[in-house]
Design a protein around this motif. Structure first.
Motif, PDB file in Angstrom:
ATOM      1  N   LEU A   1      60.354  60.086  98.738  1.00 34.45           N
ATOM      2  CA  LEU A   1      59.702  60.890  97.727  1.00 34.45           C
ATOM      3  C   LEU A   1      59.052  59.963  96.856  1.00 34.45           C
ATOM      4  N   ASN A   2      59.652  58.816  96.704  1.00 33.00           N
ATOM      5  CA  ASN A   2      59.154  57.869  95.634  1.00 33.00           C
ATOM      6  C   ASN A   2      58.097  57.073  96.371  1.00 33.00           C
ATOM      7  N   GLU A   3      57.774  57.177  97.681  1.00 33.32           N
ATOM      8  CA  GLU A   3      56.927  56.343  98.472  1.00 33.32           C
ATOM      9  C   GLU A   3      57.310  54.869  98.404  1.00 33.32           C
ATOM     10  N   CYS A   4      58.698  54.479  98.304  1.00 36.88           N
ATOM     11  CA  CYS A   4      59.140  52.999  98.114  1.00 36.88           C
ATOM     12  C   CYS A   4      59.144  52.513  99.745  1.00 36.88           C
ATOM     13  N   ARG A   5      58.396  51.840 100.247  1.00 38.65           N
ATOM     14  CA  ARG A   5      58.122  51.671 101.924  1.00 38.65           C
ATOM     15  C   ARG A   5      59.626  50.769 102.124  1.00 38.65           C
ATOM     16  N   TYR A   6      59.863  49.783 101.340  1.00 39.01           N
ATOM     17  CA  TYR A   6      61.059  48.894 101.484  1.00 39.01           C
ATOM     18  C   TYR A   6      62.353  49.926 101.636  1.00 39.01           C
ATOM     19  N   CYS A   7      62.573  50.316 100.439  1.00 36.36           N
ATOM     20  CA  CYS A   7      63.819  51.151 100.367  1.00 36.36           C
ATOM     21  C   CYS A   7      63.888  52.174 101.497  1.00 36.36           C
ATOM     22  N   PHE A   8      62.780  52.961 101.646  1.00 39.46           N
ATOM     23  CA  PHE A   8      62.797  54.092 102.479  1.00 39.46           C
ATOM     24  C   PHE A   8      63.266  53.517 103.769  1.00 39.46           C
ATOM     25  N   SER A   9      62.444  52.500 104.231  1.00 35.98           N
ATOM     26  CA  SER A   9      62.565  51.898 105.701  1.00 35.98           C
ATOM     27  C   SER A   9      63.952  51.216 106.041  1.00 35.98           C
ATOM     28  N   SER A  10      64.528  50.609 104.790  1.00 36.90           N
ATOM     29  CA  SER A  10      66.069  50.087 104.741  1.00 36.90           C
ATOM     30  C   SER A  10      67.016  51.339 104.925  1.00 36.90           C
ATOM     31  N   HIS A  11      67.090  51.912 104.216  1.00 31.76           N
ATOM     32  CA  HIS A  11      68.086  53.167 104.025  1.00 31.76           C
ATOM     33  C   HIS A  11      67.819  54.302 105.358  1.00 31.76           C
ATOM     34  N   ALA A  12      66.692  54.310 105.631  1.00 32.29           N
ATOM     35  CA  ALA A  12      66.348  55.176 107.050  1.00 32.29           C
ATOM     36  C   ALA A  12      67.070  54.736 108.015  1.00 32.29           C
ATOM     37  N   ALA A  13      66.990  53.295 108.101  1.00 33.19           N
ATOM     38  CA  ALA A  13      67.604  52.359 109.298  1.00 33.19           C
ATOM     39  C   ALA A  13      68.907  52.719 109.221  1.00 33.19           C
ATOM     40  N   TYR A  14      69.614  52.345 108.003  1.00 32.93           N
ATOM     41  CA  TYR A  14      70.992  52.381 107.588  1.00 32.93           C
ATOM     42  C   TYR A  14      71.509  53.854 107.920  1.00 32.93           C
ATOM     43  N   ALA A  15      70.652  55.004 107.723  1.00 37.42           N
ATOM     44  CA  ALA A  15      71.267  56.406 107.901  1.00 37.42           C
ATOM     45  C   ALA A  15      71.199  56.623 109.442  1.00 37.42           C
ATOM     46  N   ALA A  16      70.062  56.233 110.011  1.00 37.34           N
ATOM     47  CA  ALA A  16      69.946  56.442 111.489  1.00 37.34           C
ATOM     48  C   ALA A  16      71.003  55.856 112.465  1.00 37.34           C
ATOM     49  N   ALA A  17      71.554  54.654 111.755  1.00 33.93           N
ATOM     50  CA  ALA A  17      72.619  53.709 112.641  1.00 33.93           C
ATOM     51  C   ALA A  17      73.839  54.718 112.482  1.00 33.93           C
ATOM     52  N   GLN A  18      73.834  55.490 111.547  1.00 36.86           N
ATOM     53  CA  GLN A  18      75.388  56.124 111.143  1.00 36.86           C
ATOM     54  C   GLN A  18      75.275  57.702 111.271  1.00 36.86           C
ATOM     55  N   LEU A  19      74.019  58.097 111.930  1.00 39.98           N
ATOM     56  CA  LEU A  19      74.028  59.791 112.260  1.00 39.98           C
ATOM     57  C   LEU A  19      73.825  59.907 113.777  1.00 39.98           C
TER      58      LEU A  19
END
Length: 186
Positions: free
Chosen positions: A56-74
């Motif tokens: 939502l904040n359009e922060c590419r680095y933080c989205f990409s990082s935490h999207a990968a971390y979420a995906a690895a645990q979902l």
């Protein structure tokens, strides 16, 4: 190119942590508590909240990082993360998580945008006061992290594999272990 001269070429917040290590430990301790300690929300769900706010904040680095971390645990992986990002209303998440993500979206706009109706809706789905509290704090913290990373124009790799590789280390070792490792290398 970053707005300030950093003392490493590490991307995103990692470069900022190396630049000012005395801020790195307390910020990582907060993230470790919010995203990894015992909770009725899974680690993947909490990472998804962080990724959603970062999107939502359009922060590419933080989205990409935490999207990968979420995906690895979902169990549903990156497909679910992308569905939530694209259309929360249609994403296949529990009603409780949908309500908590709506609260996170309100926080992203302004803490004052969180309404009694959103809180009541979350409670109706079974969300506890602790889950509501932690959702608001995760959203608020990631607004800060997103502005920190983007406000200094840090580097955000384009290759999703760079985020995926780090995700496995975050999942297995946590934020504080990786912080300690990176500080030993400098």
């Amino acid at each position: 190119m970053p707005h300030i001269t950093l003392n490493s070429d590490a991307p995103g917040i990692r470069g900022l942590f190396m630049f000012r290590p005395e801020t790195a430990r307390p910020l990582n301790e907060l993230v470790e508590v919010l995203l990894r300690q015992e909770s009725t929300l899974s680690r993947g769900e909490r990472e998804l909240i962080a990724a959603y706010v970062s999107a939502l904040n359009e922060c590419r680095y933080c989205f990409s990082s935490h999207a990968a971390y979420a995906a690895a645990q979902l169990p549903e992986g990156m497909a679910l993360v992308e569905q939530v990002r694209a259309d929360l209303g249609a994403a296949p998440v529990s009603e409780k998580l949908r309500a908590l993500l709506a609260i996170a979206a309100a926080v992203q706009q302004s803490g004052q945008k969180v309404s009694e109706q959103e809180i009541a809706a979350a409670r109706e789905t079974g969300a506890t006061d602790l889950e509501i509290h932690d959702t608001v704090l995760i959203a608020a913290a990631f607004c800060m992290f997103n502005r920190y990373v983007d406000g200094l124009a840090t580097i955000a790799p384009d290759d999703p594999a760079s985020y995926t590789a780090r995700a496995q280390r975050i999942v297995s070792d946590g934020y504080l272990a990786l912080l300690a490792e990176s500080q030993r290398q400098t």
